[in-house]
Each structure stands twice: as C-alpha cells, then as structure tokens.
Design an enzyme around this catalytic site. Structure first.
Site, PDB file in Angstrom:
ATOM      1  N   ASN A  57       0.339  -5.080  15.108  1.00  0.00           N
ATOM      2  CA  ASN A  57      -0.489  -5.471  13.417  1.00  0.00           C
ATOM      3  C   ASN A  57       1.106  -5.958  12.385  1.00  0.00           C
ATOM      4  O   ASN A  57       0.351  -6.806  11.816  1.00  0.00           O
ATOM      5  CB  ASN A  57      -1.304  -4.604  13.263  1.00  0.00           C
ATOM      6  CG  ASN A  57      -2.977  -4.337  13.633  1.00  0.00           C
ATOM      7  OD1 ASN A  57      -2.966  -5.436  15.189  1.00  0.00           O
ATOM      8  ND2 ASN A  57      -2.867  -3.006  14.002  1.00  0.00           N
ATOM      9  N   GLY A 289      -2.946   0.578   6.357  1.00  0.00           N
ATOM     10  CA  GLY A 289      -1.453   0.702   6.962  1.00  0.00           C
ATOM     11  C   GLY A 289      -0.171  -0.353   7.459  1.00  0.00           C
ATOM     12  O   GLY A 289       0.659  -0.387   7.267  1.00  0.00           O
ATOM     13  N   ASP A 290      -0.721  -1.022   8.896  1.00  0.00           N
ATOM     14  CA  ASP A 290      -0.414  -1.865   9.131  1.00  0.00           C
ATOM     15  C   ASP A 290       0.192  -3.156   8.817  1.00  0.00           C
ATOM     16  O   ASP A 290       1.126  -3.457   8.764  1.00  0.00           O
ATOM     17  CB  ASP A 290       0.157  -2.320  10.600  1.00  0.00           C
ATOM     18  CG  ASP A 290      -1.184  -0.881  11.681  1.00  0.00           C
ATOM     19  OD1 ASP A 290       0.329  -0.262  11.407  1.00  0.00           O
ATOM     20  OD2 ASP A 290      -1.413  -0.652  12.240  1.00  0.00           O
ATOM     21  N   ALA A 291      -0.634  -3.512   7.914  1.00  0.00           N
ATOM     22  CA  ALA A 291      -0.258  -5.060   7.202  1.00  0.00           C
ATOM     23  C   ALA A 291       0.556  -4.474   5.886  1.00  0.00           C
ATOM     24  O   ALA A 291       2.112  -5.199   5.741  1.00  0.00           O
ATOM     25  CB  ALA A 291      -1.953  -5.030   6.357  1.00  0.00           C
ATOM     26  N   GLY A 294       4.160  -4.463   7.501  1.00  0.00           N
ATOM     27  CA  GLY A 294       4.613  -5.488   7.896  1.00  0.00           C
ATOM     28  C   GLY A 294       4.873  -7.084   5.965  1.00  0.00           C
ATOM     29  O   GLY A 294       6.002  -7.382   7.177  1.00  0.00           O
TER      30      GLY A 294
END
Length: 336
Positions: A57, A289-291, A294
């Site tokens: 992600n 959180g992954d966004a 990233g």
C-alpha cells in the site's frame, strides 16, 4: 518489501468483532479460531476486494507521487488469481513489482472488518511468509536493490523474515542509504520486540501510530505510555549504526496531530496539525497509515523537507480515507 495481501473488506462488522473476539481498531495474525472468518464474510456479507499488504500500500502511495517506475516492491505470492489482482492494482499506480512466486501456494489475504471509522485487520499470510533471502540476490532483483536509495519495510515482515530485514538494513546502513521501518501494529513491539531491537540500530526513519507507540513504550518500560513526543524521543535516540544521519521518528494519531522527533534535536518535537475531514466524507480508514507513509517517503525521495514530507503524507491519508480501501483518486491529483 513486505507481505503482499489481498484485502477482503466488509462494512458494519460489529457482529464479526464479537464473534471472533476482535478489537475495533487493531491488526492481528489469524489464529485457528479466526480461520472461518474468511469463508463467512464472503458468504454472508457484501465484500470488496482491494489490493493490500502494508508495504505494498505504501509503495503504491509513493509511486502515486513519483514518476512511473521510481518504486519497486517485492514480497512472496502464490500463482493464483489473487496475485493477478495485486499486479493489476500496482500497474495502475505505476508501481513495479518483482514478486517471488510460489507455485501451488495461495496468496495471503486480510479480512478487513469495518465498523464506523475503525478497521480491524485479520491476516492469513499463506505464501507471504515463504519469502526467501535468495530472491534479493537473484539476477532480476539484485540490481534493483543495489540501485535503490531508500528502503522501506513493514514491521509485519519481522514475524517471519527478521533475518532478511536485518541483512537488508545492515547493507543499507553500510552504504549510507536510507532505511525506513514501520511499526505496523501494536503486536510487533509487544511480541516481536527482540526482532525489532535487532533491526532498529540500522533504521533512519521509523513510522508508527499512537497505539503502536504506546505498545512500544509499554514493552520497553518507558514511564509514560501516552506521551508520544517522549516515546518518539526514546526511539530516535536509541543506538544507531550510521551516526552521520539523524534518526527521524514520526507518530501519526488519526485526526489528531502528528509528532516528528529527530535525534538531531530530540528535545524539540515538531507537531503537525491534521486538517479535519467532514465525517460524512470518510468512507473507510483501512490503509490510511500506509497512505501517509507512502506520501511521506515519496516526498522524501523527491527531495522535500521533512515538514513538507509530513504534509504530503497527510494529503495522501486524507485522499485515501475518502475511498474504499487503500486506494487513491484517479486521474492522479498532484500532492507535491
């Protein structure tokens, strides 16, 4: 690098939380008692399939903000339709994948149980935990590892691949390249503290959220498990192999402020407010959180300041929660 998973999402999952003894906002590895959940949700709920896996992600998020083919992702999948769905999602975002494929094995899956603005993740790793260190030195992957300037690994990978993470982080540190790690879930500092401690000296960037920070504080005997700035300072100032580069620790806290502490100025935490989003616009928080991670790393690679990196992370997180699962608007919105 991480565990490539297909997310199987359901909404209004209150009954599932009760039945399978799940917390509303948590991430766990499935035990025997959880295994029936995968068939049950497909049979009894309206499911949405979304490409998942924490690092994957984040890699798609970084790819979203950078030119195509700037980001490469690796992990282990089976030779099945789930893997094909992951490939298609990565391709759309301009993310290059170099999977290790295990014939006859199933690609990992994650049951995502949504209740209100919370998400509970239940993962069965399957092929994901069969990743082999030799894949990183294979003819296809070795040149990519050598050419990379920034590495990012999810904490989840430490449950089965700690020695692989350790070797990669040592290699990055020795070459003065940037190595970033995400705590990923409270159970990582809680139950995989030894593995985490072994890798930490080689980490330049640590990302986590408030529940993971609290779990780290409790596991390491810090006096206040709620003081995010103090916990970030403790992580930032713990021993570091490459002392020439300060360690930066970032803790997000949902819609609350994000904290950043650098070992260069451990007593000067930076606080970044999150622009509020109307609750009606929030579709789900899976992958937010992954966004953030990233967006932060994409901006970092693009040469932005740490302050700007946090702001880009916030923008990516905000866009993600307004869509189903860990996805971003299309056509691309410029965030740099």
């Amino acid at each position: 690098m991480g565990n490539p998973l297909l997310d199987v999402q359901v909404t209004n999952g209150e009954e599932l939380l009760k039945k399978y003894d799940l917390k509303a906002n948590d991430a766990i590895l499935a035990e025997e008692k959880h295994m029936p959940i995968y068939d049950e949700i497909v049979k009894n709920y309206k499911v949405t399939y979304v490409a998942g896996g924490a690092s994957q992600n984040a890699a798609r998020g970084a790819a979203y903000v950078l030119p195509p083919d700037s980001v490469v992702y690796t992990g282990c999948v089976g030779d099945d339709d789930l893997a094909e769905q992951l490939r298609a999602a990565n391709k759309r975002e301009g993310l290059r994948e170099v999977y290790l494929v295990k014939p006859g094995q199933k690609t990992g899956a994650c049951a995502v149980v949504l209740t209100g603005h919370h998400r509970s993740l239940v993962t069965t790793l399957q092929a994901a935990e069969m990743f082999e260190q030799s894949h990183l030195s294979s003819p296809t992957v070795a040149p990519l590892v050598d050419a990379a300037n920034v590495f990012y690994v999810e904490g989840f990978f430490l449950t089965h691949g700690a020695s692989i993470v350790l070797e990669l982080s040592k290699k990055a540190s020795a070459a003065s390249k940037v190595f970033a790690l995400n705590f990923s879930a409270p159970f990582i500092p809680q139950f995989f503290g030894t593995q985490l401690k072994s890798v930490l000296p080689y980490c330049d960037i640590i990302i986590g959220n408030e529940t993971e920070a609290e779990a780290y504080a409790a596991a390491n005997g810090l006096p206040d498990t709620k003081d995010l700035a103090a916990i970030a300072k403790a992580v930032a100032t713990s021993p570091k192999s490459n002392a020439s580069r300060p360690r930066v620790v970032i803790f997000t806290h949902g819609a609350e402020s994000t904290i950043l502490v650098s070992s260069a100025e451990p007593d000067s935490p930076k606080v970044f407010k999150v622009s509020p989003i109307d609750g009606k616009l929030i579709v789900d928080t899976n992958g937010a959180g992954d966004a953030f991670a990233g967006g932060f790393l994409g901006a970092y690679v693009a040469g932005k300041s740490l302050d700007e990196c946090v702001e880009v992370g916030h923008k990516m997180g905000a866009m993600c929660v307004q869509l189903v699962g860990p996805q971003f608007p299309w056509p691309k919105v410029s965030v740099l």
